[in-house]
Design a protein around this motif. Structure first.
Motif, PDB file in Angstrom:
ATOM      1  N   PHE A 232       0.881  -1.188   0.000  1.00  0.00           N
ATOM      2  CA  PHE A 232       0.000   0.000   0.000  1.00  0.00           C
ATOM      3  C   PHE A 232       0.907   1.223   0.000  1.00  0.00           C
ATOM      4  CE2 PHE A 232       0.845  -1.510   4.238  1.00  0.00           C
ATOM      5  CZ  PHE A 232       1.296  -0.377   4.896  1.00  0.00           C
TER       6      PHE A 232
ATOM      7  N   ASP B 181       3.942   3.734   8.418  1.00  0.00           N
ATOM      8  CA  ASP B 181       3.071   2.571   8.199  1.00  0.00           C
ATOM      9  C   ASP B 181       3.379   2.155   6.777  1.00  0.00           C
ATOM     10  OD1 ASP B 181       1.088   0.712   7.868  1.00  0.00           O
ATOM     11  OD2 ASP B 181      -0.513   1.952   8.711  1.00  0.00           O
TER      12      ASP B 181
ATOM     13  N   ASP C 132       2.458  -5.672   6.452  1.00  0.00           N
ATOM     14  CA  ASP C 132       1.810  -4.419   6.862  1.00  0.00           C
ATOM     15  C   ASP C 132       2.324  -4.077   8.258  1.00  0.00           C
ATOM     16  OD1 ASP C 132       0.149  -2.278   7.317  1.00  0.00           O
ATOM     17  OD2 ASP C 132      -1.704  -3.445   7.426  1.00  0.00           O
TER      18      ASP C 132
ATOM     19  N   HIS D  43      -7.060  -6.510  10.922  1.00  0.00           N
ATOM     20  CA  HIS D  43      -7.702  -6.921   9.670  1.00  0.00           C
ATOM     21  C   HIS D  43      -6.881  -8.061   9.126  1.00  0.00           C
ATOM     22  CE1 HIS D  43      -4.407  -4.978   7.447  1.00  0.00           C
ATOM     23  NE2 HIS D  43      -4.510  -3.996   8.316  1.00  0.00           N
TER      24      HIS D  43
ATOM     25  N   CYS E 279      -3.493  -6.107   1.235  1.00  0.00           N
ATOM     26  CA  CYS E 279      -3.116  -5.676   2.588  1.00  0.00           C
ATOM     27  C   CYS E 279      -4.328  -5.773   3.513  1.00  0.00           C
ATOM     28  CB  CYS E 279      -2.581  -4.254   2.524  1.00  0.00           C
ATOM     29  SG  CYS E 279      -2.379  -3.549   4.139  1.00  0.00           S
TER      30      CYS E 279
ATOM     31  N   GLU F 284      -2.561  -3.822  15.536  1.00  0.00           N
ATOM     32  CA  GLU F 284      -2.136  -2.438  15.336  1.00  0.00           C
ATOM     33  C   GLU F 284      -2.872  -1.402  16.185  1.00  0.00           C
ATOM     34  OE1 GLU F 284      -3.184  -0.701  11.503  1.00  0.00           O
ATOM     35  OE2 GLU F 284      -4.006  -2.600  10.853  1.00  0.00           O
TER      36      GLU F 284
ATOM     37  N   GLU G 108       2.401  -1.683  14.728  1.00  0.00           N
ATOM     38  CA  GLU G 108       1.668  -2.716  13.989  1.00  0.00           C
ATOM     39  C   GLU G 108       2.571  -3.875  13.614  1.00  0.00           C
ATOM     40  OE1 GLU G 108       0.088  -1.388  10.186  1.00  0.00           O
ATOM     41  OE2 GLU G 108      -1.262  -3.121  10.107  1.00  0.00           O
TER      42      GLU G 108
HETATM   43  N1  GLY Z   1      -1.577   0.228   6.260  1.00  0.00           N
HETATM   44  C1  GLY Z   1      -2.956   0.163   6.410  1.00  0.00           C
HETATM   45  C2  GLY Z   1      -3.326  -0.502   7.635  1.00  0.00           C
HETATM   46  O1  GLY Z   1      -2.526  -0.635   8.526  1.00  0.00           O
HETATM   47  O2  GLY Z   1      -4.405  -0.995   7.779  1.00  0.00           O
END
Ligand code: GLY
Ligand code: MN
Ligand code: MN
Length: 411
Positions: A220, A251, A262, A338, A344, A363, A378
């Motif tokens: 992302f 991030d 991520d 998620h 992602c 996160e 995260e």
């Molecule tokens: N980088 C997007 C998230 O952490 O959900």
């Protein structure tokens, strides 16, 4: 290397199909229709085939209990070969996907029509579409079938993929671990070059390192948010100066063979946390530890969110930031987890109890706009038979680890 998992993936989808049905998935995604960027193929198509090419179609059939798998591809094309590279050969597609029946696209319509004469249902991979979007190939096909073969039920295949993609195959996990490791190298390269500079300048050290170390893409767009910018969750302008005395929140994530990492980390620009920054940071870190501890099969993502909120209700009151538990949402305003995978934010059922093999983010964050402090930490967490495992445990995280690394690697 990915090899076995596509076969297993296809079986996971076939097992959910009713008898006398076909499933039909295009490789091209609507939003990428004009680009030749092969890493933008439809993830559900890639999940079944592992073949990074546009125009292809995977067709799975279950007719009178007999299951078949076919992939349709472009033939050799001299013009394409000269401009963008030749499409993969039949043999190459066979090798990559493990699908033994590889045919050219010119046969697709005839084969599909004859199958539709004998089956009751076709499952199509409908992408979410906005009211004003042009119809996708899948939607055009659905309209055509409705008109010409009105006896065929048209069903959405997405729920099958949603169920199947949550639990990762061992080979998928290997790719994700590679992506995480490369992301670590990118983060360390940022830290080695950390000084008061534009956020995008710091971001560029990540870009260089992940490319150098074999990432095939980004999971992302990178967030490099210093000071107050970090209180905007999806800030990605990255065009302010990260100042001494401020924190900077990154991030970011590389991807490898389509599989994402991520990761978020928050660092002091000058290498040393202030007492206040440290206090807030450690509250977030403890929230994250509690989520690792609570995560196990049977628990839901909503339960994990409650773990974070309960922790903040106590801790934010203790440090005098809030008086009433309801005020937590002023400082923490997103979900804690998620699913992660080919996307992602992976296709998943957010309400389903977690299962061993799921990979989700962990996160928590805290965002105190009036103090110019935004912190998110995260990691990528694998759900195991009896708990959770931090796939990104190799990436430095505690105040002590960060300060020591920055001190040692000052340039
Ligand atoms: N980088 C997007 C998230 O952490 O959900
Ligand atoms: Mn993230
Ligand atoms: Mn995330």
């Amino acid at each position: 290397m990915l090899k076995e998992c596509f076969k297993v993936n296809r079986k996971k989808i076939l097992d959910q199909m009713e008898d006398n049905s076909i499933l039909y998935v295009y490789s091209r995604r609507k939003e990428e229709s004009l680009t030749n960027e092969r890493y933008n193929v439809n993830r559900n198509y890639f999940y079944l085939s592992g073949v990074l090419e546009f125009d292809n179609v995977v067709m799975l059939t279950k007719i009178n209990g007999k299951e078949t798998e076919v992939i349709y591809i472009n033939p050799y094309d001299e013009f394409k070969a000269k401009w963008v590279g030749a499409p993969f050969s039949l043999e190459k597609v066979m090798e990559l996907s493990g699908i033994k029946d590889v045919r050219y696209l010119e046969n697709l319509k005839m084969n599909r029509d004859s199958l539709l004469n004998v089956c009751n249902t076709i499952y199509l991979d409908f992408e979410p579409n906005m009211l004003n979007d042009l119809p996708t190939e899948t939607e055009k096909l659905a309209s055509d079938i409705k008109l010409k073969k009105p006896w065929v039920n048209i069903k959405n295949a997405r729920p099958f993929f949603q169920n199947a993609r949550m639990v990762k195959h061992e080979e998928e996990l290997e790719e994700m671990k590679k992506a995480i490791h490369i992301t670590r190298l990118g983060i360390e390269n940022i830290l080695m070059n950390m000084k008061e500079s534009y956020e995008y300048q710091l971001e560029s050290y990540f870009d260089q390192a992940i490319k150098y170390n074999g990432a095939t893409g980004y999971a992302f767009p990178t967030i490099a948010a210093s000071g107050k910018n970090a209180t905007c969750l999806h800030y990605s302008d990255n065009d302010s100066i990260a100042k001494n005395g401020d924190l900077i929140l990154f991030d970011l994530g590389s991807s490898v063979n389509m599989y994402c990492s991520d990761i978020s980390r928050t660092f002091p620009v000058n290498g040393k946390f202030s007492e206040r920054q440290k206090e807030i940071y450690n509250i977030v870190l403890e929230a994250q530890r509690k989520v690792f501890e609570a995560a196990k099969p049977g628990v839901t993502i909503r339960d994990l969110q409650q773990v974070v909120i309960k922790h903040y209700e106590v801790e934010l009151k203790r440090i005098g930031l809030i008086k009433d538990p309801k005020e937590v949402s002023k400082y923490y305003y997103h979900g804690v987890s998620h699913h992660i995978g080919l996307d992602c934010h992976d296709l998943s059922d957010h309400f389903a109890p977690l299962k061993a093999g799921d990979v989700i983010s962990n996160e928590p964050g805290l965002y105190i706009e009036e103090e110019g402090i935004g912190i998110r930490i995260e990691d990528d967490m694998l759900i195991t038979e009896d708990g959770s495992f931090n796939l990104s445990g190799e990436i430095l995280k505690t105040v002590e680890e960060i300060e020591e690394f920055m001190e040692k690697n000052k340039r």
